[in-house]
Design a protein around this motif. Structure first.
Motif, PDB file in Angstrom:
ATOM      1  N   GLU A 183      27.920 -20.535  13.743  1.00  0.00           N
ATOM      2  CA  GLU A 183      27.647 -20.821  12.149  1.00  0.00           C
ATOM      3  C   GLU A 183      26.642 -21.249  12.879  1.00  0.00           C
ATOM      4  O   GLU A 183      26.352 -22.422  13.282  1.00  0.00           O
ATOM      5  N   LEU A 184      25.538 -20.829  12.058  1.00  0.00           N
ATOM      6  CA  LEU A 184      24.019 -22.257  12.399  1.00  0.00           C
ATOM      7  C   LEU A 184      24.277 -23.575  10.648  1.00  0.00           C
ATOM      8  O   LEU A 184      24.507 -22.661   9.822  1.00  0.00           O
ATOM      9  N   MET A 185      23.066 -24.433  11.470  1.00  0.00           N
ATOM     10  CA  MET A 185      23.892 -25.040  10.259  1.00  0.00           C
ATOM     11  C   MET A 185      22.234 -24.910   9.778  1.00  0.00           C
ATOM     12  O   MET A 185      21.897 -24.575  10.460  1.00  0.00           O
ATOM     13  N   ARG A 186      23.117 -25.223   8.205  1.00  0.00           N
ATOM     14  CA  ARG A 186      21.462 -24.677   7.792  1.00  0.00           C
ATOM     15  C   ARG A 186      20.982 -25.705   6.609  1.00  0.00           C
ATOM     16  O   ARG A 186      20.303 -26.065   6.522  1.00  0.00           O
ATOM     17  N   ARG A 187      21.520 -27.149   6.809  1.00  0.00           N
ATOM     18  CA  ARG A 187      20.966 -28.832   6.728  1.00  0.00           C
ATOM     19  C   ARG A 187      21.198 -29.677   7.576  1.00  0.00           C
ATOM     20  O   ARG A 187      22.595 -29.194   7.586  1.00  0.00           O
ATOM     21  N   SER A 188      20.858 -30.405   6.990  1.00  0.00           N
ATOM     22  CA  SER A 188      20.348 -31.407   8.430  1.00  0.00           C
ATOM     23  C   SER A 188      21.859 -32.987   7.469  1.00  0.00           C
ATOM     24  O   SER A 188      22.030 -32.664   6.169  1.00  0.00           O
ATOM     25  N   GLU A 189      23.235 -32.985   8.805  1.00  0.00           N
ATOM     26  CA  GLU A 189      24.226 -33.605   7.847  1.00  0.00           C
ATOM     27  C   GLU A 189      24.778 -35.282   9.293  1.00  0.00           C
ATOM     28  O   GLU A 189      24.459 -34.966  10.132  1.00  0.00           O
TER      29      GLU A 189
END
Length: 104
Positions: free
Chosen positions: A60-66
């Motif tokens: 699963e790719l990160m969609r936004r920086s957390e």
């Protein structure tokens, strides 16, 4: 002649691949029961790779920086983060020193 040798090798190799249930060698027994196991594992169970040896892959790719969650074990060093100088750091460099000592 070369074809005959290759054919004989292939036949011998094919004979090694017989499939039958695994059993201990004659006169040998299965390993002893593990300490907290309810029963002695069978050969198939002993040959099964545990899940921890083949972990699931996360694609699963990160969609936004957390932001990271705080780590309670990320503590500063006991000295408070101050860096102590290395002994001899304040000494001037002697340009006369050319290398290891030569024996005479």
């Amino acid at each position: 002649m070369k074809h005959l040798v290759v054919l004989a090798g292939a036949v011998l190799l094919a004979g090694c691949g017989s499939v039958r249930p695994l059993q201990p060698a004659p006169g040998e027994t299965l390993p002893v029961k593990p300490l907290f196991a309810k029963q002695t594992p069978k050969p198939e169970q002993l040959l099964t790779i545990p899940d921890i040896a083949r972990p699931k892959r996360v694609d699963e790719l990160m969609r936004r920086s957390e932001p990271r969650e705080p780590d309670r074990f990320d503590l500063p060093p006991p000295s408070g983060g101050a860096v102590s100088p290395v002994a001899g750091d304040d000494q001037p460099i002697d340009n006369q020193d050319t290398g290891p000592v030569q024996t005479q």
